[in-house]
Scaffold this active site. Structure first.
Site, mmCIF file in Angstrom:
data_model
loop_
_atom_site.group_PDB
_atom_site.id
_atom_site.type_symbol
_atom_site.label_atom_id
_atom_site.label_comp_id
_atom_site.label_asym_id
_atom_site.label_seq_id
_atom_site.Cartn_x
_atom_site.Cartn_y
_atom_site.Cartn_z
ATOM 1 N N SER A 1 0.836 -1.197 0.000
ATOM 2 C CA SER A 1 0.000 0.000 0.000
ATOM 3 C C SER A 1 0.872 1.248 0.000
ATOM 4 O O SER A 1 1.591 1.525 0.963
ATOM 5 C CB SER A 1 -0.910 0.010 1.231
ATOM 6 O OG SER A 1 -1.438 1.309 1.375
ATOM 7 N N HIS B 1 -0.876 -1.129 -4.445
ATOM 8 C CA HIS B 1 -2.198 -0.798 -3.908
ATOM 9 C C HIS B 1 -2.296 0.699 -3.632
ATOM 10 O O HIS B 1 -1.472 1.266 -2.919
ATOM 11 C CB HIS B 1 -2.412 -1.607 -2.631
ATOM 12 C CG HIS B 1 -3.767 -1.485 -2.026
ATOM 13 N ND1 HIS B 1 -4.852 -2.203 -2.483
ATOM 14 C CD2 HIS B 1 -4.228 -0.734 -0.993
ATOM 15 C CE1 HIS B 1 -5.912 -1.902 -1.744
ATOM 16 N NE2 HIS B 1 -5.561 -1.002 -0.831
ATOM 17 N N ASP C 1 -4.532 3.662 -2.101
ATOM 18 C CA ASP C 1 -5.635 4.000 -1.201
ATOM 19 C C ASP C 1 -6.098 5.421 -1.472
ATOM 20 O O ASP C 1 -5.470 6.380 -1.038
ATOM 21 C CB ASP C 1 -5.172 3.850 0.248
ATOM 22 C CG ASP C 1 -5.034 2.388 0.627
ATOM 23 O OD1 ASP C 1 -6.006 1.641 0.413
ATOM 24 O OD2 ASP C 1 -3.960 1.993 1.108
ATOM 25 N N MET D 1 -8.631 8.335 -0.862
ATOM 26 C CA MET D 1 -9.547 8.745 0.217
ATOM 27 C C MET D 1 -10.041 10.165 -0.018
ATOM 28 O O MET D 1 -9.247 11.044 -0.365
ATOM 29 C CB MET D 1 -8.814 8.697 1.555
ATOM 30 C CG MET D 1 -8.203 7.347 1.864
ATOM 31 S SD MET D 1 -7.384 7.393 3.461
ATOM 32 C CE MET D 1 -6.712 5.722 3.507
ATOM 33 N N HIS E 1 -7.968 1.293 -4.773
ATOM 34 C CA HIS E 1 -8.977 1.059 -3.729
ATOM 35 C C HIS E 1 -9.637 2.403 -3.454
ATOM 36 O O HIS E 1 -9.068 3.255 -2.780
ATOM 37 C CB HIS E 1 -8.262 0.495 -2.486
ATOM 38 C CG HIS E 1 -9.153 0.312 -1.296
ATOM 39 N ND1 HIS E 1 -8.656 0.067 -0.026
ATOM 40 C CD2 HIS E 1 -10.503 0.317 -1.172
ATOM 41 C CE1 HIS E 1 -9.662 -0.046 0.823
ATOM 42 N NE2 HIS E 1 -10.787 0.104 0.164
ATOM 43 N N MET F 1 -11.840 4.709 -1.666
ATOM 44 C CA MET F 1 -12.598 4.958 -0.434
ATOM 45 C C MET F 1 -13.237 6.322 -0.586
ATOM 46 O O MET F 1 -12.880 7.292 0.085
ATOM 47 C CB MET F 1 -11.660 4.888 0.774
ATOM 48 C CG MET F 1 -11.272 3.458 1.111
ATOM 49 S SD MET F 1 -9.827 3.375 2.178
ATOM 50 C CE MET F 1 -8.546 3.443 0.930
ATOM 51 N N MET G 1 -12.003 -5.657 4.205
ATOM 52 C CA MET G 1 -11.301 -4.698 5.061
ATOM 53 C C MET G 1 -11.220 -5.280 6.465
ATOM 54 O O MET G 1 -12.245 -5.565 7.083
ATOM 55 C CB MET G 1 -12.055 -3.365 5.125
ATOM 56 C CG MET G 1 -11.929 -2.466 3.919
ATOM 57 S SD MET G 1 -10.246 -2.057 3.411
ATOM 58 C CE MET G 1 -9.539 -1.351 4.899
ATOM 59 N N GLY H 1 -9.329 4.181 6.291
ATOM 60 C CA GLY H 1 -9.010 5.590 6.532
ATOM 61 C C GLY H 1 -7.564 5.817 6.925
ATOM 62 O O GLY H 1 -6.992 6.848 6.611
ATOM 63 N N GLY I 1 -1.560 1.363 9.562
ATOM 64 C CA GLY I 1 -0.967 1.131 10.873
ATOM 65 C C GLY I 1 -1.929 0.747 11.984
ATOM 66 O O GLY I 1 -1.607 0.872 13.155
ATOM 67 N N ASP J 1 -7.114 -6.482 3.487
ATOM 68 C CA ASP J 1 -6.482 -5.167 3.632
ATOM 69 C C ASP J 1 -6.666 -4.641 5.053
ATOM 70 O O ASP J 1 -7.790 -4.447 5.500
ATOM 71 C CB ASP J 1 -7.148 -4.221 2.616
ATOM 72 C CG ASP J 1 -6.494 -2.848 2.538
ATOM 73 O OD1 ASP J 1 -5.461 -2.637 3.198
ATOM 74 O OD2 ASP J 1 -7.036 -1.996 1.798
ATOM 75 N N GLY K 1 -3.756 -4.173 8.571
ATOM 76 C CA GLY K 1 -3.072 -4.867 9.666
ATOM 77 C C GLY K 1 -2.395 -6.163 9.269
ATOM 78 O O GLY K 1 -2.098 -6.999 10.132
ATOM 79 N N GLY L 1 0.808 -2.490 4.200
ATOM 80 C CA GLY L 1 1.265 -1.102 4.241
ATOM 81 C C GLY L 1 2.416 -0.955 5.205
ATOM 82 O O GLY L 1 3.573 -1.248 4.870
ATOM 83 N N SER L 2 2.107 -0.544 6.429
ATOM 84 C CA SER L 2 3.172 -0.200 7.373
ATOM 85 C C SER L 2 4.127 -1.362 7.652
ATOM 86 O O SER L 2 5.340 -1.156 7.698
ATOM 87 C CB SER L 2 2.573 0.350 8.665
ATOM 88 O OG SER L 2 1.445 -0.380 9.031
HETATM 89 C C1 DX5 Z 1 -6.730 1.605 5.034
HETATM 90 C C2 DX5 Z 1 -6.163 1.210 3.708
HETATM 91 C C3 DX5 Z 1 -5.099 0.187 3.770
HETATM 92 C C4 DX5 Z 1 -3.897 0.591 4.556
HETATM 93 C C5 DX5 Z 1 -3.229 -0.650 5.030
HETATM 94 O O1 DX5 Z 1 -7.789 2.471 4.827
HETATM 95 O O2 DX5 Z 1 -7.172 0.700 2.864
HETATM 96 O O3 DX5 Z 1 -4.713 -0.220 2.461
HETATM 97 O O4 DX5 Z 1 -2.978 1.356 3.830
HETATM 98 O O5 DX5 Z 1 -2.192 -0.287 5.866
HETATM 99 P P1 DX5 Z 1 -1.649 -1.259 6.985
HETATM 100 O O6 DX5 Z 1 -1.072 -2.456 6.289
HETATM 101 O O7 DX5 Z 1 -0.615 -0.430 7.674
HETATM 102 O O8 DX5 Z 1 -2.795 -1.631 7.869
HETATM 103 ZN ZN ZN Z 2 -6.553 -0.236 0.859
#
Ligand code: DX5
Ligand code: ZN
Length: 214
Positions: free
Chosen positions: A7, A32, A34, A36, A65, A67, A136, A141, A144, A174, A176, A196-197
């Site tokens: 991500s 990926h 995100d 928003m 993705h 959102m 999800m 949003g 981490g 997606d 954590g 992501g993180s």
């Molecule tokens: C949250 C995003 C995720 C996010 C995942 O709204 O859709 O894609 O970046 O990040 P981690 O892997 O850190 O949970």
């Molecule tokens: Zn995402």
């Protein structure tokens, strides 16, 4: 084999091109994105301009993705920016069937995302209209966050629903995702893992991806 979709939300924004190259070299499959809007989720990220630059580099296929409220307003723009997959939230549109068809008509793979509290039953009457279901496992949003265990249970439910209907679609997870929970997610039926993180902060991104794919 499971696909890994880093991500971009967790990347160093001063070095986006280098970060994408780092993920490609580490063995990532998709990138990926995100997107928003500050309405569907309480945060604002980036849009089709950044995706266009990333897609144009040809480094990784782009997985958008969205959102955003009423995603039908932006499908053509993300498709022409070069997205391979466009995923919309079932909660963000009154016309899920129509928007999924719109995505496919633009030549992209169509995805449906479900918030942690949304029942997978809403997929039942669009089976066959999507190529990917995005589960999800955190409230969308922010990166981490910690995975919500109840949301994880939907992976196997969706897998069962698809098998029963004899339909193939990717199941993307997606929120954590890390090296320790990845094997459990794959065992439940996940075929694409967004990270992501945990991935961007890993000391060795290649060994993270190798260990998850093993
Ligand atoms: C949250 C995003 C995720 C996010 C995942 O709204 O859709 O894609 O970046 O990040 P981690 O892997 O850190 O949970
Ligand atoms: Zn995402």
């Amino acid at each position: 084999m499971v696909k890994i979709a880093p991500s971009l939300l967790a990347a160093n924004y001063l070095k986006i091109g280098d970060e994408i190259a780092r993920m490609r070299d580490a063995g990532a499959d998709w990138l990926h994105f995100d997107v928003m809007d500050g309405m569907f989720v309480p945060n604002i990220s980036f849009g089709q301009g950044i995706l266009k630059a990333a897609a144009g580099s040809g480094m990784l296929p782009c997985d958008a993705h969205l959102m955003i409220e009423k995603p039908e307003r932006y499908i053509e723009e993300f498709a022409s920016a070069g997205a391979k997959v466009i995923t919309v939230h079932a909660e963000a549109t009154n016309h899920l069937n129509r928007v999924l068809n719109q995505i496919r008509e633009c030549g992209c793979l169509a995805g449906v995302a479900l918030n942690p509290a949304t029942s997978p039953e809403c997929l039942r009457y669009v089976l066959g209209d999507f190529d990917l279901a995005l589960v999800m496992t955190v409230n969308p949003g922010f990166g981490g966050q910690k995975m919500i265990p109840a949301a994880v249970e939907k992976i196997a439910e969706i897998d069962g629903m698809l098998r029963q209907a004899g339909i193939h679609a990717e199941i993307e997870v997606d929120g954590g995702v890390n090296e320790s929970n990845a094997p459990m997610l794959i065992a439940k039926g996940a075929t694409v893992l967004v990270a992501g993180s945990a991935l961007f902060r890993a000391a060795d991104a290649a060994s993270f991806i190798r260990s998850v794919k093993k």
